[in-house]
Design a protein around this motif. Sequence first.
Motif, PDB file in Angstrom:
ATOM      1  N   GLU A   1      16.380  58.453  51.233  1.00 33.31           N
ATOM      2  CA  GLU A   1      17.397  57.402  51.301  1.00 33.31           C
ATOM      3  C   GLU A   1      18.774  57.944  50.908  1.00 33.31           C
ATOM      4  O   GLU A   1      19.778  57.647  51.547  1.00 33.31           O
ATOM      5  CB  GLU A   1      17.030  56.214  50.391  1.00 33.31           C
ATOM      6  CG  GLU A   1      15.838  55.427  50.863  1.00 33.31           C
ATOM      7  CD  GLU A   1      14.505  55.993  50.361  1.00 33.31           C
ATOM      8  OE1 GLU A   1      14.500  56.974  49.581  1.00 33.31           O
ATOM      9  OE2 GLU A   1      13.465  55.475  50.771  1.00 33.31           O
ATOM     10  N   ASN A   2      18.816  58.741  49.838  1.00 30.26           N
ATOM     11  CA  ASN A   2      20.087  59.332  49.402  1.00 30.26           C
ATOM     12  C   ASN A   2      20.656  60.273  50.457  1.00 30.26           C
ATOM     13  O   ASN A   2      21.866  60.272  50.721  1.00 30.26           O
ATOM     14  CB  ASN A   2      19.916  60.077  48.079  1.00 30.26           C
ATOM     15  CG  ASN A   2      19.756  59.149  46.899  1.00 30.26           C
ATOM     16  OD1 ASN A   2      20.178  57.994  46.933  1.00 30.26           O
ATOM     17  ND2 ASN A   2      19.137  59.634  45.844  1.00 30.26           N
TER      18      ASN A   2
ATOM     19  N   ARG B   1      22.019  57.991  53.320  1.00 29.40           N
ATOM     20  CA  ARG B   1      23.222  57.258  52.934  1.00 29.40           C
ATOM     21  C   ARG B   1      24.444  58.181  52.872  1.00 29.40           C
ATOM     22  O   ARG B   1      25.497  57.874  53.428  1.00 29.40           O
ATOM     23  CB  ARG B   1      22.988  56.585  51.573  1.00 29.40           C
ATOM     24  CG  ARG B   1      24.181  55.828  51.018  1.00 29.40           C
ATOM     25  CD  ARG B   1      23.965  55.357  49.587  1.00 29.40           C
ATOM     26  NE  ARG B   1      23.281  56.278  48.698  1.00 29.40           N
ATOM     27  CZ  ARG B   1      23.835  57.376  48.160  1.00 29.40           C
ATOM     28  NH1 ARG B   1      25.069  57.694  48.423  1.00 29.40           N
ATOM     29  NH2 ARG B   1      23.134  58.153  47.349  1.00 29.40           N
TER      30      ARG B   1
ATOM     31  N   LYS C   1      25.436  59.426  56.440  1.00 35.42           N
ATOM     32  CA  LYS C   1      26.073  58.378  57.241  1.00 35.42           C
ATOM     33  C   LYS C   1      27.530  58.214  56.820  1.00 35.42           C
ATOM     34  O   LYS C   1      28.423  58.123  57.672  1.00 35.42           O
ATOM     35  CB  LYS C   1      25.341  57.047  57.103  1.00 35.42           C
ATOM     36  CG  LYS C   1      25.992  55.942  57.938  1.00 35.42           C
ATOM     37  CD  LYS C   1      25.292  54.631  57.800  1.00 35.42           C
ATOM     38  CE  LYS C   1      25.911  53.513  58.589  1.00 35.42           C
ATOM     39  NZ  LYS C   1      27.297  53.572  58.949  1.00 35.42           N
TER      40      LYS C   1
ATOM     41  N   TRP D   1      22.687  65.928  49.393  1.00 37.05           N
ATOM     42  CA  TRP D   1      23.386  64.632  49.417  1.00 37.05           C
ATOM     43  C   TRP D   1      24.504  64.603  48.383  1.00 37.05           C
ATOM     44  O   TRP D   1      25.560  64.002  48.634  1.00 37.05           O
ATOM     45  CB  TRP D   1      22.431  63.451  49.293  1.00 37.05           C
ATOM     46  CG  TRP D   1      21.678  63.282  48.008  1.00 37.05           C
ATOM     47  CD1 TRP D   1      20.408  63.708  47.740  1.00 37.05           C
ATOM     48  CD2 TRP D   1      22.119  62.610  46.825  1.00 37.05           C
ATOM     49  NE1 TRP D   1      20.041  63.360  46.465  1.00 37.05           N
ATOM     50  CE2 TRP D   1      21.075  62.675  45.878  1.00 37.05           C
ATOM     51  CE3 TRP D   1      23.300  61.956  46.472  1.00 37.05           C
ATOM     52  CZ2 TRP D   1      21.169  62.124  44.600  1.00 37.05           C
ATOM     53  CZ3 TRP D   1      23.398  61.404  45.200  1.00 37.05           C
ATOM     54  CH2 TRP D   1      22.337  61.487  44.281  1.00 37.05           C
TER      55      TRP D   1
ATOM     56  N   GLU E   1      28.472  63.972  49.158  1.00 31.29           N
ATOM     57  CA  GLU E   1      29.304  62.992  48.440  1.00 31.29           C
ATOM     58  C   GLU E   1      30.546  63.638  47.826  1.00 31.29           C
ATOM     59  O   GLU E   1      31.636  63.072  47.899  1.00 31.29           O
ATOM     60  CB  GLU E   1      28.487  62.299  47.351  1.00 31.29           C
ATOM     61  CG  GLU E   1      27.521  61.274  47.893  1.00 31.29           C
ATOM     62  CD  GLU E   1      26.767  60.530  46.805  1.00 31.29           C
ATOM     63  OE1 GLU E   1      26.826  60.936  45.621  1.00 31.29           O
ATOM     64  OE2 GLU E   1      26.110  59.530  47.152  1.00 31.29           O
TER      65      GLU E   1
END
Length: 164
Positions: A4-5, A8, A11, A143, A147
Amino acid sequence: MLIENLGRARKALLDSLDGLTEDQLYATPAAGGPSIGQLAHHLQASERATAALVLDALQSRSERVEEKDPSFLAACLQQGCSHDHAVSGRFSGAELIRLLEESRFRDLQSVFNETHERVLAERSTERPLFGRVSLKNLLDTIWIHDELHGKQIAAIKQSLGATA
């Protein structure tokens, strides 16, 4: 949570590249440093290298280590991140997005085809930035890296007057 991380953060990164002109992608930031395009390519190359490291480490026996907190991983990445993967060539926005999607769906997917997140948490490898780290934590760096540079990209876009 890992998958999921990863989804996210990627994206958000892809969304941040959407609609940028080539001039915006390769504009030199006023504060210096890499351009948005160079950062995007650096992220793609780093992801490919990390996936290869994990696949290689899966072939050897290793010990279980305590999971490291994502804030520790982020601090290490922030201190040790170099842009040596950035290339001198220029890619269009569409090419950069294709490369990022390709690294995610080919290189990283090959890791998950080989093993499960639970196994990744039970194996470890030694890395200069982190010390001995679980393979799951090594994948967490992807991830987190997205970020960190996503924030840098947002700042560059703002300085260029591009829509954030």
